[in-house]
Design a protein around this motif. Structure first.
Motif: not given
Length: 255
Positions: A126-136, A174-181, A226-232
Motif C-alpha cells: 500500500p505504501l508503494r501505491r501511495s503518491p507519497a509513501g513514508r516510513i518513520v 525507487r518506489d518514492g518511499i522515504t525511510v527516516n527515524a 511524513a509530509q509530502e514536502n519532505a519527499g527529498y
C-alpha cells in the motif's frame, strides 16, 4: 481524493499515542495497533475526541508477520489506502549484563527489531501505491548515541534500527518511499509517571532545557518526515531531546 492515512504501531500508549494524536489533529486518518485490546479501544476514543481525521484501532502483535498483515489489510480496507507507517512499537525492560538471560535478549529484539521489520514488510504494497509513501521509525538516543546501565540490549535494538533504516531507504527510494527515524531523549510517558518526583528531577537536571519532552514533541518530528514536502529527505535521523546529548559533563549544563 481521500485523506492521507497513517498507521502507528504501539499507538495505544506513550510515544505512540502522542504520535497518533499529532496526526489526528492535523487531519490524517489514523490507525493505531497494539496487543492490549482494552487499552487500544480506550485510546481510539480519546483520539477521536481530538477532532480532525478519523481513528481506527486494530489489535495486532508486531512479532507476528501474519498479525501485521492483518492490521495493514484492515487499515487499507477501512480508509482506502495507507500513506505513512510509524513503526513505533517497542519495549524497554532493564537488565544488567551479569543477569541478562537469552530470553531477555530475544524478547526485546523480537519486538523492537523484528517487529519493525514485519510492520514495514506488511505495509510495503500500500505504501508503494501511495503518491507519497513514508516510513518513520521510533529509535532512541540510547544505543545510537548514548548508553545507560541496564539497557545494553535495548540500546542494541535501537542502533540496529538505524542500520536497517539506511539500507531500507536506498532500496525503497525507487518506489518514492522515504525511510527516516526519530530519536527521542527523555520523554514523559505513563512509564515514568510512577518513578517519583526525585527520579524525574534527576532526569530534568541532565537536560539543558530543564524539562522532559512531551510525547507530542516526538509526534511533530514524525509529522515532518511524513509530509509530502519532505519527499527529498530519506535515510536520516532526527534527535528530539532538549539538548540532552550536547553537554560534555553534567556540570556543563549549569556552567
Amino acid at each position: 481524493m481521500r485523506s492521507r492515512t497513517v498507521l502507528v504501531t504501539g499507538g495505544s500508549l506513550g510515544i505512540g499515542k502522542g504520535i497518533a494524536s499529532v496526526f489526528a489533529k492535523n487531519g490524517y486518518n489514523v490507525a493505531i495497533s497494539a496487543r492490549d485490546a482494552e487499552q487500544g479501544a480506550k485510546a481510539e476514543g480519546e483520539l477521536r475526541a481530538l477532532g480532525g481525521g478519523k481513528v481506527l484501532f486494530v489489535p495486532g502483535d508486531v512479532t507476528l508477520k501474519s498479525s501485521m498483515q492483518e492490521v495493514v489489510a484492515a487499515t487499507v480496507e477501512h480508509f482506502g489506502g495507507l500513506d505513512v507507517l510509524c513503526a513505533n512499537a517497542g519495549m524497554f525492560p532493564s537488565a544488567k549484563l551479569d543477569a541478562m538471560s537469552e530470553d531477555d535478549w530475544d524478547a526485546i529484539f523480537d519486538v523492537n527489531v523484528k517487529g519493525m521489520l514485519f510492520s514495514i514488510q506488511a505495509a510495503l504494497e500500500p505504501l508503494r501505491r501511495s503518491p507519497a509513501g513514508r516510513i518513520v521509525i521510533t529509535s532512541s538516543i540510547t544505543g545510537p548515541i548514548t548508553g545507560y546501565p541496564g539497557w545494553s540490549h535495548y540500546g542494541g535494538t535501537k542502533a540496529a534500527q538505524l542500520g536497517f533504516m539506511r539500507t531500507a531507504a536506498i532500496e525503497l527510494a525507487r518506489d518514492g518511499i522515504t525511510v527516516n527515524a526519530v530519536l527521542p531523549g527523555n520523554i514523559y510517558t505513563e512509564g515514568l509517571a510512577g518513578m517519583g518526583e526525585e527520579y524525574l528531577e534527576s532526569m530534568r537536571a541532565s537536560i539543558p532545557m530543564k524539562r522532559l519532552g512531551d510525547v507530542e514533541d516526538i509526534g511533530h518530528a514524525a509529522l515532518f518526515f511524513a509530509q509530502e514536502n519532505a519527499g527529498y529527505v530519506t535515510g536520516q535521523s532526527l534527535v528530539v531531546d532538549g539538548g540532552q546529548i550536547l553537554p560534555e559533563t553534567l556540570g556543563a549544563v549549569d556552567a
